[in-house]
Motif scaffolding. Structure first.
Motif, PDB file in Angstrom:
ATOM      1  N   SER A  97       0.829  -1.206   0.000  1.00  0.00           N
ATOM      2  CA  SER A  97       0.000   0.000   0.000  1.00  0.00           C
ATOM      3  C   SER A  97       0.861   1.252   0.000  1.00  0.00           C
ATOM      4  O   SER A  97       0.592   2.211  -0.727  1.00  0.00           O
ATOM      5  CB  SER A  97      -0.930   0.012   1.224  1.00  0.00           C
ATOM      6  OG  SER A  97      -1.874  -1.023   1.155  1.00  0.00           O
ATOM      7  N   ALA A  98       1.907   1.250   0.837  1.00  0.00           N
ATOM      8  CA  ALA A  98       2.782   2.416   0.934  1.00  0.00           C
ATOM      9  C   ALA A  98       3.400   2.758  -0.421  1.00  0.00           C
ATOM     10  O   ALA A  98       3.431   3.920  -0.840  1.00  0.00           O
ATOM     11  CB  ALA A  98       3.877   2.159   1.960  1.00  0.00           C
ATOM     12  N   MET A  99       3.868   1.735  -1.132  1.00  0.00           N
ATOM     13  CA  MET A  99       4.535   1.982  -2.408  1.00  0.00           C
ATOM     14  C   MET A  99       3.533   2.382  -3.488  1.00  0.00           C
ATOM     15  O   MET A  99       3.780   3.309  -4.273  1.00  0.00           O
ATOM     16  CB  MET A  99       5.318   0.752  -2.838  1.00  0.00           C
ATOM     17  CG  MET A  99       6.340   1.051  -3.936  1.00  0.00           C
ATOM     18  SD  MET A  99       7.544  -0.270  -4.105  1.00  0.00           S
ATOM     19  CE  MET A  99       8.738   0.515  -5.197  1.00  0.00           C
ATOM     20  N   ALA A 100       2.387   1.695  -3.534  1.00  0.00           N
ATOM     21  CA  ALA A 100       1.390   2.015  -4.555  1.00  0.00           C
ATOM     22  C   ALA A 100       0.858   3.435  -4.379  1.00  0.00           C
ATOM     23  O   ALA A 100       0.761   4.205  -5.339  1.00  0.00           O
ATOM     24  CB  ALA A 100       0.234   1.015  -4.491  1.00  0.00           C
ATOM     25  N   VAL A 101       0.518   3.798  -3.146  1.00  0.00           N
ATOM     26  CA  VAL A 101      -0.007   5.146  -2.878  1.00  0.00           C
ATOM     27  C   VAL A 101       1.026   6.200  -3.247  1.00  0.00           C
ATOM     28  O   VAL A 101       0.695   7.252  -3.804  1.00  0.00           O
ATOM     29  CB  VAL A 101      -0.423   5.269  -1.394  1.00  0.00           C
ATOM     30  CG1 VAL A 101      -0.695   6.722  -1.029  1.00  0.00           C
ATOM     31  CG2 VAL A 101      -1.667   4.428  -1.115  1.00  0.00           C
ATOM     32  N   ASP A 102       2.299   5.926  -2.954  1.00  0.00           N
ATOM     33  CA  ASP A 102       3.364   6.877  -3.283  1.00  0.00           C
ATOM     34  C   ASP A 102       3.487   7.066  -4.794  1.00  0.00           C
ATOM     35  O   ASP A 102       3.632   8.192  -5.280  1.00  0.00           O
ATOM     36  CB  ASP A 102       4.689   6.372  -2.706  1.00  0.00           C
ATOM     37  CG  ASP A 102       5.716   7.484  -2.573  1.00  0.00           C
ATOM     38  OD1 ASP A 102       5.387   8.513  -1.962  1.00  0.00           O
ATOM     39  OD2 ASP A 102       6.847   7.322  -3.082  1.00  0.00           O
ATOM     40  N   PHE A 103       3.425   5.979  -5.557  1.00  0.00           N
ATOM     41  CA  PHE A 103       3.479   6.087  -7.018  1.00  0.00           C
ATOM     42  C   PHE A 103       2.299   6.901  -7.549  1.00  0.00           C
ATOM     43  O   PHE A 103       2.473   7.802  -8.368  1.00  0.00           O
ATOM     44  CB  PHE A 103       3.459   4.694  -7.658  1.00  0.00           C
ATOM     45  CG  PHE A 103       4.799   4.014  -7.723  1.00  0.00           C
ATOM     46  CD1 PHE A 103       5.912   4.682  -8.232  1.00  0.00           C
ATOM     47  CD2 PHE A 103       4.956   2.700  -7.299  1.00  0.00           C
ATOM     48  CE1 PHE A 103       7.150   4.054  -8.304  1.00  0.00           C
ATOM     49  CE2 PHE A 103       6.186   2.057  -7.364  1.00  0.00           C
ATOM     50  CZ  PHE A 103       7.283   2.744  -7.866  1.00  0.00           C
ATOM     51  N   TYR A 104       1.101   6.586  -7.082  1.00  0.00           N
ATOM     52  CA  TYR A 104      -0.081   7.301  -7.569  1.00  0.00           C
ATOM     53  C   TYR A 104      -0.024   8.782  -7.185  1.00  0.00           C
ATOM     54  O   TYR A 104      -0.419   9.645  -7.971  1.00  0.00           O
ATOM     55  CB  TYR A 104      -1.356   6.661  -7.025  1.00  0.00           C
ATOM     56  CG  TYR A 104      -1.682   5.317  -7.640  1.00  0.00           C
ATOM     57  CD1 TYR A 104      -1.697   5.146  -9.026  1.00  0.00           C
ATOM     58  CD2 TYR A 104      -1.985   4.207  -6.842  1.00  0.00           C
ATOM     59  CE1 TYR A 104      -2.000   3.921  -9.600  1.00  0.00           C
ATOM     60  CE2 TYR A 104      -2.285   2.981  -7.416  1.00  0.00           C
ATOM     61  CZ  TYR A 104      -2.288   2.839  -8.787  1.00  0.00           C
ATOM     62  OH  TYR A 104      -2.580   1.624  -9.362  1.00  0.00           O
ATOM     63  N   ALA A 105       0.475   9.073  -5.980  1.00  0.00           N
ATOM     64  CA  ALA A 105       0.573  10.472  -5.538  1.00  0.00           C
ATOM     65  C   ALA A 105       1.505  11.273  -6.441  1.00  0.00           C
ATOM     66  O   ALA A 105       1.326  12.480  -6.633  1.00  0.00           O
ATOM     67  CB  ALA A 105       1.056  10.537  -4.092  1.00  0.00           C
ATOM     68  N   GLU A 106       2.510  10.591  -7.021  1.00  0.00           N
ATOM     69  CA  GLU A 106       3.445  11.254  -7.935  1.00  0.00           C
ATOM     70  C   GLU A 106       2.946  11.234  -9.381  1.00  0.00           C
ATOM     71  O   GLU A 106       3.630  11.705 -10.275  1.00  0.00           O
ATOM     72  CB  GLU A 106       4.813  10.569  -7.865  1.00  0.00           C
ATOM     73  CG  GLU A 106       5.517  10.741  -6.530  1.00  0.00           C
ATOM     74  CD  GLU A 106       6.834   9.994  -6.467  1.00  0.00           C
ATOM     75  OE1 GLU A 106       7.295   9.533  -7.536  1.00  0.00           O
ATOM     76  OE2 GLU A 106       7.398   9.870  -5.377  1.00  0.00           O
ATOM     77  N   GLY A 107       1.761  10.677  -9.602  1.00  0.00           N
ATOM     78  CA  GLY A 107       1.218  10.605 -10.960  1.00  0.00           C
ATOM     79  C   GLY A 107       1.794   9.483 -11.791  1.00  0.00           C
ATOM     80  O   GLY A 107       1.577   9.441 -13.010  1.00  0.00           O
ATOM     81  N   LYS A 108       2.518   8.566 -11.148  1.00  0.00           N
ATOM     82  CA  LYS A 108       3.126   7.435 -11.876  1.00  0.00           C
ATOM     83  C   LYS A 108       2.141   6.270 -11.861  1.00  0.00           C
ATOM     84  O   LYS A 108       2.296   5.295 -11.089  1.00  0.00           O
ATOM     85  CB  LYS A 108       4.463   7.060 -11.242  1.00  0.00           C
ATOM     86  CG  LYS A 108       5.490   8.188 -11.340  1.00  0.00           C
ATOM     87  CD  LYS A 108       6.815   7.805 -10.708  1.00  0.00           C
ATOM     88  CE  LYS A 108       7.844   8.924 -10.882  1.00  0.00           C
ATOM     89  NZ  LYS A 108       9.141   8.591 -10.260  1.00  0.00           N
ATOM     90  N   ILE A 109       1.140   6.373 -12.714  1.00  0.00           N
ATOM     91  CA  ILE A 109       0.023   5.425 -12.687  1.00  0.00           C
ATOM     92  C   ILE A 109       0.468   4.025 -13.103  1.00  0.00           C
ATOM     93  O   ILE A 109       0.070   3.028 -12.494  1.00  0.00           O
ATOM     94  CB  ILE A 109      -1.112   5.938 -13.584  1.00  0.00           C
ATOM     95  CG1 ILE A 109      -1.632   7.278 -13.034  1.00  0.00           C
ATOM     96  CG2 ILE A 109      -2.240   4.927 -13.676  1.00  0.00           C
ATOM     97  CD1 ILE A 109      -2.560   8.016 -13.966  1.00  0.00           C
ATOM     98  N   ASP A 110       1.303   3.919 -14.131  1.00  0.00           N
ATOM     99  CA  ASP A 110       1.757   2.601 -14.589  1.00  0.00           C
ATOM    100  C   ASP A 110       2.528   1.867 -13.494  1.00  0.00           C
ATOM    101  O   ASP A 110       2.335   0.664 -13.288  1.00  0.00           O
ATOM    102  CB  ASP A 110       2.637   2.736 -15.840  1.00  0.00           C
ATOM    103  CG  ASP A 110       1.828   3.184 -17.052  1.00  0.00           C
ATOM    104  OD1 ASP A 110       0.588   2.999 -17.030  1.00  0.00           O
ATOM    105  OD2 ASP A 110       2.424   3.706 -18.005  1.00  0.00           O
ATOM    106  N   GLU A 111       3.399   2.604 -12.789  1.00  0.00           N
ATOM    107  CA  GLU A 111       4.173   1.978 -11.718  1.00  0.00           C
ATOM    108  C   GLU A 111       3.264   1.539 -10.573  1.00  0.00           C
ATOM    109  O   GLU A 111       3.451   0.466  -9.986  1.00  0.00           O
ATOM    110  CB  GLU A 111       5.239   2.952 -11.190  1.00  0.00           C
ATOM    111  CG  GLU A 111       6.403   3.190 -12.138  1.00  0.00           C
ATOM    112  CD  GLU A 111       6.112   4.293 -13.157  1.00  0.00           C
ATOM    113  OE1 GLU A 111       4.923   4.639 -13.344  1.00  0.00           O
ATOM    114  OE2 GLU A 111       7.071   4.803 -13.761  1.00  0.00           O
TER     115      GLU A 111
END
Length: 498
Positions: free
Chosen positions: A300-314
């Motif tokens: 969850s921590a990593m996914a939320v961080d990626f989405y918060a940065e706009g890195k949807i694919d990651e």
């Protein structure tokens, strides 16, 4: 219509009575009347909190102040949340000095915990760039027994300093945290790591990472992966790929306690020969995803961080790995994904998250998710599609629409010129004891006049007056023009008949 008072009144019953009133001044009248009707009745903290919240939401700050003083005179036990609500109401009305005065008077109230009130006021002062007041307020209150935690404020201050490009001062605060009887948490490390990396203070950032290894348990902490990733990507951006790969190995071994197969699979040759910065970041992120200690929190921590940065694919890759390992994504991950998709203009994809992806995973949307999709649809001028989510929320147990839901829909429908539909949402809003801002009501009434729905415009005007609010001059002019236009049409019909 008169109020049917119960034979014996309790504070809970009074709260329900005043919440059902459209007019905040009428609610206040009933609140005051209760003491005279029932000589043995006394308001408690929750009853005062309900009344203060009603007055604050409707912008009645003078009346709110009077009720707060009455609560102080009654010396009833009250919760910190009452003052949080009042402080925010003062701030929204542009009365920050009143908010500060209220906080400074808290020793006069029967309240034993001021932590949230202090944090709320500090946030407001930070947003208004009143840093001297922030510092002074913290010095005066941080050591009081009523303030239970200092970590939140110190994180807030570090965040401000990092935004001001003074990560050196933020680092000093971080190092002094133990002297304030508190210890750095994940947020402390995340804020400081990001600040140091943005200023390219990579040596200090590397030492900060090593200090994290020292405090981590033998099992490793997958939630810290977002901090590690910040440094590794900063090293790549600074063309220090070899150092990034070296630190990645230590992260996998010491930080994440990953199995040996994870860090033995790192493609050193590919990273050091010909991989550009973005390719290297992809390789590092894939290694981190594989090396995370499998847990719902770490993914969850990593996914939320990626989405918060706009890195949807990651972020989607983390979700895929999560499914592969048998973990169910949290609602928080989907909230972050929907927010990222809406920010990127992919509203249809955000809708699909709620309508199909979450349904397949047996995950139930919450109020924040619905509000996020509604806001995204209204921003893309698809307010009619957004209305169906209001209906879904109303049918879902424990997910009743809140003020943000209604306000977003009314604003969106008005911007799309759908004033009649907006007035219907307003009816539902009123029946649930929510009141629109005066500015929104003004726009709605003017729009109804423009589309020729004078009857509904007058009904909205009556609602506005029932809230003890006064329309602006443009609203009166629109109403007058609409009345004249309607009368002119009647005259023409009469002339035709004659």
């Amino acid at each position: 219509m008169g109020i049917r008072w119960p034979r014996i009144l309790t504070p809970k019953q009074l709260s329900q009575i005043i919440q059902s009133q459209k007019n905040p001044l009428k609610a206040l009248q009933l609140f005051d009347e209760a003491k005279f009707k029932y000589p043995t009745y006394h308001h408690n903290g929750p009853a005062y909190g309900t009344m203060i919240n009603i007055l604050g939401r409707s912008g009645r700050t003078a009346e709110m102040k009077r009720v707060i003083n009455q609560m102080k005179d009654d010396s009833c036990e009250c919760h910190d949340s009452i003052f949080v609500s009042a402080i925010r109401s003062y701030a929204q009305a542009g009365l920050t000095n009143e908010a500060m005065s209220l906080f400074k008077s808290l020793p006069e109230f029967n309240c034993i915990d001021w932590t949230r009130s202090l944090n709320t006021l500090l946030e407001i002062l930070v947003e208004e760039s009143k840093l001297e007041s922030v510092y002074q307020l913290f010095l005066e209150n941080s050591c009081r027994w009523e303030v239970k935690s200092r970590a939140y404020f110190l994180n807030l201050l570090m965040n401000v300093l990092c935004r001001m490009k003074r990560s050196d001062l933020a680092l000093h605060i971080f190092q002094e945290m133990s002297y304030q009887n508190c210890y750095p948490n994940k947020e402390s490390y995340r804020i400081l790591m990001r600040g140091l990396c943005e200023e390219k203070r990579l040596n200090e950032a590397t030492h900060l990472l090593y200090s994290m290894f020292w405090r981590i348990s033998q099992k490793g902490s997958g939630e810290d992966v977002v901090v590690y990733r910040t440094l590794l990507e900063a090293l790549c951006d600074n063309e220090e790929g070899e150092e990034a790969i070296n630190i990645l190995g230590k992260v996998l071994r010491k930080g994440l306690k990953a199995p040996k197969r994870c860090y033995k699979q790192i493609d050193h040759f590919r990273c050091q020969n010909g991989a550009d910065t973005e390719d290297m970041k992809v390789l590092i992120n894939e290694a981190l995803i594989r090396g995370i200690v499998p847990s719902s929190d770490s993914y969850s921590a990593m996914a939320v961080d990626f989405y918060a940065e706009g890195k949807i694919d990651e972020g989607n890759k983390v979700l895929t790995e999560m499914h592969h390992r048998g973990f169910k994504p949290s609602v928080g991950i989907y909230e972050a994904k929907v927010a990222a998709l809406c920010s990127d203009g992919q509203v249809d994809e955000a809708v699909a998250v709620i309508d199909s992806e979450m349904m397949r995973k047996n995950c139930v949307p919450n109020i924040q998710l619905y509000n996020g999709v509604i806001k995204g649809l209204c921003h893309e001028r698809k307010s009619t599609s957004a209305v169906k989510y209001l209906e879904r929320m109303s049918r879902q147990v424990g997910c009743a629409p809140n003020y943000e839901t209604y306000e977003t829909l009314v604003d969106g429908l008005c911007k799309d010129g759908k004033y009649v539909e907006a007035s219907k949402i307003l009816e539902q809003m009123s029946s649930n004891s929510f009141w629109l801002r005066v500015e929104t009501l003004n726009s709605l009434i003017q729009g109804l006049c423009q589309v020729g729905d004078l009857h509904t415009a007058i009904m909205c005007l009556e609602d506005m007056i029932s809230l003890a609010s006064t329309p602006n001059i443009q609203v009166w002019q629109s109403l007058l023009d609409a009345i004249c236009c309607e009368n002119s049409g009647i005259e023409k019909q009469l002339q035709t008949l004659l």
